[in-house]
Design a protein around this motif. Structure first.
Motif, PDB file in Angstrom:
ATOM      1  N   LEU A  91     -55.512  43.978   1.117  1.00  6.58           N
ATOM      2  CA  LEU A  91     -54.632  42.734   1.400  1.00  6.58           C
ATOM      3  C   LEU A  91     -54.346  41.785   0.153  1.00  6.58           C
ATOM      4  N   LEU A  94     -52.384  43.759  -2.431  1.00  8.82           N
ATOM      5  CA  LEU A  94     -51.134  43.513  -2.259  1.00  8.82           C
ATOM      6  C   LEU A  94     -50.723  42.185  -2.651  1.00  8.82           C
ATOM      7  N   ALA A  95     -51.243  41.195  -2.239  1.00  6.29           N
ATOM      8  CA  ALA A  95     -51.131  39.853  -2.715  1.00  6.29           C
ATOM      9  C   ALA A  95     -51.059  39.585  -4.129  1.00  6.29           C
ATOM     10  N   ARG A  97     -50.163  41.509  -6.327  1.00  2.74           N
ATOM     11  CA  ARG A  97     -48.980  42.241  -7.035  1.00  2.74           C
ATOM     12  C   ARG A  97     -47.817  41.079  -7.360  1.00  2.74           C
ATOM     13  N   ARG A  98     -47.984  40.078  -6.608  1.00  7.02           N
ATOM     14  CA  ARG A  98     -47.066  39.060  -6.771  1.00  7.02           C
ATOM     15  C   ARG A  98     -47.770  37.812  -7.341  1.00  7.02           C
ATOM     16  N   PRO A 167     -43.367  50.924  -8.622  1.00  5.00           N
ATOM     17  CA  PRO A 167     -42.667  50.495  -7.331  1.00  5.00           C
ATOM     18  C   PRO A 167     -41.232  51.398  -7.041  1.00  5.00           C
ATOM     19  N   GLU A 170     -41.487  52.944  -3.557  1.00  4.83           N
ATOM     20  CA  GLU A 170     -41.175  51.910  -2.496  1.00  4.83           C
ATOM     21  C   GLU A 170     -39.700  51.831  -2.299  1.00  4.83           C
ATOM     22  N   GLU A 171     -39.012  51.690  -3.724  1.00  7.98           N
ATOM     23  CA  GLU A 171     -37.468  51.610  -3.648  1.00  7.98           C
ATOM     24  C   GLU A 171     -36.808  52.792  -2.996  1.00  7.98           C
ATOM     25  N   ARG A 174     -37.041  52.475   0.636  1.00 13.89           N
ATOM     26  CA  ARG A 174     -35.959  51.390   1.054  1.00 13.89           C
ATOM     27  C   ARG A 174     -34.795  52.036   1.231  1.00 13.89           C
ATOM     28  N   ALA A 180     -39.932  47.630   5.829  1.00  9.61           N
ATOM     29  CA  ALA A 180     -41.068  47.327   5.075  1.00  9.61           C
ATOM     30  C   ALA A 180     -42.484  47.974   5.653  1.00  9.61           C
ATOM     31  N   TRP A 181     -42.576  47.715   6.987  1.00  8.63           N
ATOM     32  CA  TRP A 181     -43.946  48.662   7.579  1.00  8.63           C
ATOM     33  C   TRP A 181     -43.835  49.893   7.434  1.00  8.63           C
ATOM     34  N   THR A 183     -42.370  51.612   5.182  1.00 13.09           N
ATOM     35  CA  THR A 183     -42.888  51.886   3.833  1.00 13.09           C
ATOM     36  C   THR A 183     -44.145  51.758   3.364  1.00 13.09           C
ATOM     37  N   PHE A 184     -44.787  50.677   3.929  1.00 13.51           N
ATOM     38  CA  PHE A 184     -46.180  50.726   3.367  1.00 13.51           C
ATOM     39  C   PHE A 184     -47.063  51.800   4.163  1.00 13.51           C
TER      40      PHE A 184
ATOM     41  N   THR B   2     -46.032  42.700   6.926  1.00 14.59           N
ATOM     42  CA  THR B   2     -44.801  43.615   7.250  1.00 14.59           C
ATOM     43  C   THR B   2     -44.172  43.746   5.754  1.00 14.59           C
ATOM     44  N   THR B   4     -43.951  44.149   2.409  1.00 12.62           N
ATOM     45  CA  THR B   4     -44.644  44.519   1.011  1.00 12.62           C
ATOM     46  C   THR B   4     -44.154  44.483  -0.112  1.00 12.62           C
ATOM     47  N   ALA B   6     -42.101  46.442  -1.722  1.00 12.25           N
ATOM     48  CA  ALA B   6     -41.060  46.770  -1.975  1.00 12.25           C
ATOM     49  C   ALA B   6     -39.847  45.503  -2.008  1.00 12.25           C
ATOM     50  N   SER B  36     -47.671  36.631   0.474  1.00 13.14           N
ATOM     51  CA  SER B  36     -48.635  36.630  -0.625  1.00 13.14           C
ATOM     52  C   SER B  36     -50.097  35.529   0.075  1.00 13.14           C
ATOM     53  N   GLN B  39     -51.857  37.319   2.783  1.00 10.07           N
ATOM     54  CA  GLN B  39     -52.399  38.562   2.161  1.00 10.07           C
ATOM     55  C   GLN B  39     -53.830  38.104   1.431  1.00 10.07           C
TER      56      GLN B  39
END
Lengths: 273, 311
Positions: A91, A94-95, A97-98, A167, A170-171, A174, A180-181, A183-184, B2, B4, B6, B36, B39
């Protein structure tokens, strides 16, 4: 360095490397051999016959030490730590990444969890529970102490993984209409599965062998490393080596299982991809 | 969970492609921000509860009073003045720094050459990974067992002494091998070299091989390539490894206690002794001082090398 003929440098360094490996494994192999010491043998060479006496001794009722109980506790604690480490690191990965407010602070907090002296964590958690009036126990304060050690490794691994994660996959998912789920679950998760097993391996082995951070945080009942440490001061027979052999073999098995899992998952992915 | 990355990257694209729809963009941004946060929440919670609050507790308790049975909330500074005013503390710090310096130099030397060998002399990637794993596996087994495993080697009747006597090199067993500062340093190098190997190996693997070719084409000798190309590029790995080793040795108490057999002291051991005597406020004051010292050393290392770009 990539010349076809091996240079003299290569042979010197290869010799140095061999010495290093010997240095790493030599001592461990002596206690492995000495754990098969005969019933009248002592803590050092020579071997006084060969027997399984000390292994049998290990599983008998002991005057000092509670091997079975502490092993069970360490096992459960290790599994709990592993599960939490994998989920929380994933988690957090993932967080991260942004960028979000506080992300830098949180990242440095995770790093400092590695740098802060272990005995400080141990003392701190012990005092924290005491001040709050909660009895420390291996499954509460002990678990927290272990997480401060395993999570930074997990977070760093996930951080490195997502830094190199394109990415584009993931693109593409999509574009093909995955939500989203999906994709994950069907794109991201299978791709990072080997790394997650790696995080789990770190989580378990680091927790299973953790000593310094557990010392003040484990409460009444000892984990296995605490028990072994206690035994070093009052056990003077090769039963100590037998215990060392058993726990090391167990660690090696865990590592072997995890590595095979990583290879198998990787192969399967290669076959499908 | 949910949403991500993407949508995150898609969002970034939306923002650049369609600046005409700011309201949706703002809504999505807050939405992603929320994701974020959710997470990152578990990590923040665990570290807050088991790292931040315990350290704050230590700082608080370091100002408390105590007697032989319990600790009292108070605001006294004698835990600090006693610790800092005692020459024993300074001697123990000096001893700890001595261990740190020796172990740091040894692990750096061994770690660098092991990593260098793996990175530049092993040609197949598989072999590289196998040998690297061979180095890593002991790190994943019990430290205490690895310490105990030196006993049959170094003891009075251990392997080394009996072989030396048999070979006629020494007339009687060497006493300094086990339960000595020598044993402490040996065990620490044994336990901690891996922390040096891994980050240095990591940085060495990232060095662009064409840089080395270029240096050679320009006429640099092997030694010049090492000092002018490889070592400067390996600095971040060396820094990370050094941070690991220095903090581990500075706070170590178990290795010092076990391998010196009570003959030597370190800051961690001093704290562990205070803890076992239930002198928590004194131990806490010590802990705060140790934390400050360790953080200063880490800051000093980070000033020399910027490791942020490594991550």
């Amino acid at each position: 360095m990539h010349t076809e003929k091996r240079s003299r440098e290569f042979y010197i360094l290869a010799f140095f490397f061999a010495l290093f490996v010997l240095f790493l494994y030599g001592p461990l192999s002596t206690i492995f051999i000495l754990s098969f010491q005969g019933p009248s043998g002592g803590l050092t060479f020579p071997m006084n016959g060969v027997s399984m006496h000390w292994f049998a001794n290990l599983f008998e009722q002991q005057a000092v030490g509670d091997f079975g109980g502490s092993f069970r506790r360490s096992m459960i604690l290790g599994l709990m730590t592993t599960a939490i480490t994998v989920v929380v690191s994933l988690l957090a990965g993932l967080a991260f990444r942004r960028r979000f407010r506080g992300s830098t602070f949180l990242f440095y907090l995770a790093i400092s969890s590695l740098v802060v002296p272990s005995i400080l964590i141990s003392l701190g958690i012990g005092l924290f529970f005491q001040v709050l009036g909660i009895r420390p126990a291996w499954w509460s304060s002990g678990l927290g102490a272990h997480l401060t050690w395993t999570l930074p490794f997990g977070v760093l691994i996930m951080f490195a993984v997502f830094n190199r994660f394109s990415p584009a996959y993931e693109e593409a998912a999509r574009d093909l209409g995955a939500n989203a789920w999906q994709t994950f679950r069907y794109v991201v998760l299978p791709m990072i599965a080997p790394s997650l097993i790696g995080v789990g391996l770190f989580g378990f082995t680091l927790s299973y062998d953790e000593f310094a951070r557990t010392l003040m945080a484990a409460g009444t009942f000892n984990t296995l490393p605490l028990e072994i440490y206690g035994m070093t001061t009052n056990v003077t027979t090769p039963v100590l080596y037998a215990l060392g052999t058993v726990t090391s073999v167990f660690s090696f098995l865990i590592i072997l299982v995890a590595l095979s899992a990583i290879i198998i998952v990787g192969r399967r992915r290669a076959r499908i991809g | 969970m949910t949403a991500t990355a993407a949508d995150i990257s898609a969002d970034a694209k939306n923002e650049s492609d369609k600046p005409a729809r700011p309201r949706r963009s703002v809504w999505r941004r807050t939405n992603h921000m929320l994701v974020s946060y959710l997470q990152a929440m578990p990590l923040a919670l665990v570290l807050g509860l088991f790292l931040l609050l315990p350290i704050l507790t230590i700082v608080m308790v370091s100002f408390w009073d105590y007697d032989s049975v319990r600790i009292y909330p108070d605001f006294v500074t004698f835990n600090y003045t006693e610790t800092l005013g005692s020459w024993v503390t300074w001697k123990i710090y000096l001893n700890t720094f001595k261990f740190t310096l020796i172990v740091w130099l040894l692990t750096l030397f061994i770690g660098f050459w092991v990593a260098y060998f793996l990175a530049f002399h092993i040609r197949s990637t598989t072999m590289q990974m196998v040998l690297f794993l061979v180095c890593t596996v002991p790190f994943l087994t019990s430290n205490i067992i690895r310490m105990i495993s030196w006993v049959p080697f170094l003891g009075r009747n251990g392997l080394i002494n009996s072989s030396l006597i048999e070979l006629g090199i020494v007339p009687k067993p060497l006493e300094f091998l086990l339960f000595s500062e020598f044993a402490v340093v040996l065990a620490m190098v044994h336990l901690y070299t891996l922390f040096m190997v891994t980050p240095i190996f990591n940085t060495l693997m990232r060095i662009d091989r064409s840089l080395i070719e270029a240096a050679r084409d320009a006429g640099a000798s092997g030694f010049q390539i090492l000092t002018n190309v490889i070592i400067p590029l390996a600095k971040p790995g060396i820094a990370i490894g050094s941070i690991f080793v220095v903090t581990l040795v500075m706070s170590d108490f178990i290795t010092v206690r076990f391998m010196s057999g009570g003959q030597s002291a370190s800051v961690g051991l001093m704290m562990a002794n205070q803890i076992s005597l239930l002198q928590y406020p004194a131990a806490a004051a010590n802990a705060v001082i140790l934390l400050i010292v360790v953080l200063l050393i880490v800051a000093a290392i980070l000033r020399v090398v910027d490791i942020r770009k490594e991550l």
